[in-house]
Design an enzyme around this catalytic site. Structure first.
Site, PDB file in Angstrom:
ATOM      1  CE  LYS A 191      15.398   8.073  -1.450  1.00 21.47           C
ATOM      2  NZ  LYS A 191      14.428   7.790  -2.563  1.00 21.47           N
ATOM      3  N   GLY A 244      11.374  -1.829   0.773  1.00 20.37           N
ATOM      4  CA  GLY A 244      11.534  -1.816  -0.682  1.00 20.37           C
ATOM      5  C   GLY A 244      11.943  -3.186  -1.183  1.00 20.37           C
ATOM      6  CB  VAL A 248      17.356  -1.623  -2.859  1.00 25.85           C
ATOM      7  CG1 VAL A 248      17.800  -0.395  -2.073  1.00 25.85           C
ATOM      8  CG2 VAL A 248      17.346  -1.302  -4.344  1.00 25.85           C
ATOM      9  CD  GLU A 266       8.649  -5.680   6.401  1.00 30.84           C
ATOM     10  OE1 GLU A 266       8.309  -6.672   5.733  1.00 30.84           O
ATOM     11  OE2 GLU A 266       9.004  -5.733   7.590  1.00 30.84           O
ATOM     12  CB  CYS A 300       5.537  -6.110   0.448  1.00 30.96           C
ATOM     13  SG  CYS A 300       4.816  -5.159   1.761  1.00 30.96           S
ATOM     14  CD  GLU A 401       8.061  -8.186  -4.243  1.00 30.16           C
ATOM     15  OE1 GLU A 401       9.156  -7.603  -4.301  1.00 30.16           O
ATOM     16  OE2 GLU A 401       7.286  -8.097  -3.273  1.00 30.16           O
TER      17      GLU A 401
END
Ligand code: NAI
Ligand code: MG
Length: 512
Positions: A191, A244, A248, A266, A300, A401
């Site tokens: 997805k 992500g 989440v 990750e 990231c 972040e």
């Protein structure tokens, strides 16, 4: 190519109409059961619709998982070197189409062409690496404690793997997941991020053209809660790989745990770069600019905190600001652009909100801070490269972040102070230090608490054959890249072969 006509809309010869892309399930390009679609727009110019994609729902995920489950029966028995040959061919085909795929990617997510070419190249590199892995997939053989008995451990595939990917590396990240999964003999449902589904289509089309059989890789496009979440609940999905946000990621990890799925997360980062008094300052500046503003700060591993020793602090900040002001912001399709737009309106708003937070916390805004919307930039989500100085390590802009072109420069007393500041954070993905002192460099390699440490290079720049991932809120201990990915996508099976022709009881019989 035949598959192109299948994915692209049937509206021929009408360049003003965007292509319609369908889900890819069991080797067929199919519409979502929802009957609904969504648009993928170019963040540098939102008048440009890159494509129309399916807004998938649980029924689509169920169909994709079902196809993957059926395909697994045969795919797991294809010898790994044969699976690898398909991946090798895909590497060659990706390399050939790099320019076309890079352009698609720049259009769908905004980063500059140099970087999107690099993103496709990363898929090529991963494919070559994983193709080689088809003739390794090593496991240990070891002596048995009993006579006339043989012992070894072999890697077996996990089964159906579900993958949920982000938009910042639209082809590289899907390749990090799909290719090791495939070489190990798994089948996949992916997805892709709603902002960048086209790059996943491009990758999967190549895999299919290279010979991946039907049902082995399936795409279900759409939004997270509707098209991603059903994989987490599905009993036939045995592994979930997610890249992500940490928010989440937490939901995903919790949901996957209920049915004991393998789960690789990750997640975010807030990566420090330390600049000591003895550093090559010119090199550190180059690194800081690339680390902080490459991919519009949307990595990231982006350099989001620069911790500078007081002897060079003012000089470093002045030079950084001078250089950041000169960066050319614009459409990534223009080869002269240094930095593209934010990926979407929501991310731009997040960036602007954090700039406001930084100001109100008392950090010094040295440059940037504003949206750019004059002339050609009017239809995109552009932001000035932004530098805050005199940032206190406890401020929110130094802890959270942001995922945008906003960097915090933090003064420090000395090396030891720098390490404390660097580690005093929720995340632990990447880290960097600029110094010419070999003793401090080695101490930093040991003491920076992170999954990756660079010496005299910025926090970005991972290579595909090394483990990629981080500690603390950055993930749950798994690694992508190289052998780390093989470990995730395979299960160990220990095999004992007794050729003594009698019952031997391990742990009980001790031959004299
Ligand atoms: P996100 O974490 O919401 O989305 C990543 C993927 O997860 C997408 O494919 C999305 O559709 C899917 N997803 C979202 N909610 C889901 C759910 N409930 N169940 C299953 N799948 C779900 O990230 P987003 O919204 O794109 O970006 C927000 C922030 O996340 C960024 O500002 C950044 O801080 C962080 N981020 C970090 C990345 C990294 O590389 N570590 C990559 C992308 C975002
Ligand atoms: Mg897009």
């Amino acid at each position: 190519m035949a598959t192109d006509t299948l994915t692209r809309s049937t509206i021929e010869g009408d360049a003003s109409r965007p292509n319609v892309y369908r889900n890819f399930i069991d080797g067929e390009w199919v519409e979502s059961a929802s009957g609904e679609t969504f648009e993928n727009r170019n963040p540098a110019d939102t008048r440009d619709v890159v494509g129309i994609f399916q807004k998938s729902v649980k029924a689509d995920v169920d169909a994709a998982v079902d196809a993957a489950k059926r395909a697994f029966v045969k795919w797991r028995l294809v010898p790994a070197p044969r699976r690898a040959e398909i991946i090798y061919l895909a590497a060659e085909m990706l390399a050939e189409r790099k320019e076309e795929f890079a352009r698609d990617m720049t259009r769908e997510m905004g980063k500059v062409l140099k970087e999107t070419r690099g993103d496709v190249q990363e898929a090529v590199d991963t494919a070559y690496y994983m193709a080689g892995e088809g003739r390794r997939l090593f496991g240990p053989t070891t002596p048995s404690e009993l006579p006339n008995k043989f012992a070894m451990a072999v890697r077996t595939p996990v089964g159906v793997c579900g993958m949920i990917t982000p938009w910042n590396f639209p082809m590289a990240i899907p390749s990090w997941k799909l290719l090791p999964a495939l070489v190990c003999g798994n089948t996949c449902v992916i997805k892709p991020a709603q902002d960048t589904p086209l790059s996943t289509y491009n990758l999967v089309r190549v895999l299919t053209d290279a010979g991946v059989p039907k049902g082995v890789v399936n795409i279900v496009s759409g939004f997270g809660p509707q098209a991603g979440a059903p994989m987490l609940e599905h009993p036939d999905v045995r592994a979930i790989s997610f890249t992500g946000s940490s928010t989440v990621g937490r939901t995903i990890g919790t949901a996957a745990a209920k049915s004991f799925k393998h789960c690789s997360l990750e997640l975010g980062g807030k990566n420090p770069m330390i600049v000591l008094n003895d550093a090559n300052l010119e090199l550190a500046l180059e690194g800081a600019l690339w680390g902080a503003f490459g991919t519009t700060g949307q990595r990231c591993t982006a350099t989001s905190r620069i911790i500078v020793e007081k002897g060079v602090y003012h000089h470093f900040v002045d030079r950084l600001v001078e250089r950041a002001r000169k960066l050319r912001v614009g459409n990534g399709l223009d080869e002269t652009t240094d930095m593209g737009p934010a990926v979407n309106e929501r991310q731009l708003k997040t960036d602007l909100d954090y700039i406001e937070i930084g100001r109100s916390e008392g950090a010094r805004l040295m440059c940037g801070g504003h949206r750019l919307d004059k002339g050609d930039l009017h239809h995109g989500y552009f932001l000035e490269p932004t530098v805050f100085s005199d940032v206190d390590p406890k401020m929110r802009i130094a802890q959270e972040e942001i995922f945008g072109p906003v960097v915090s420069v933090i003064p420090c007393e000395n090396f030891e102070d720098a390490i404390v500041i660097a580690n005093n954070i929720e995340y632990g993905l990447s880290s960097a230090i600029y110094t010419r002192d070999v003793n401090k460099a080695f101490a930093a390699m040991r003491d920076l608490y992170a999954g990756i440490t660079y010496i005299n290079a910025p926090t970005i720049g991972a290579e595909v054959h090394l483990p990629f991932g981080g500690v603390k809120a950055t993930g749950n201990g798994h690694r992508e890249g190289g052998i780390g990915a093989i470990d995730f996508y395979s299960e160990w099976k220990s095999v004992y072969v007794d050729y003594s022709d009698r019952l031997q009881r391990a742990q009980i019989d001790r031959p004299e």
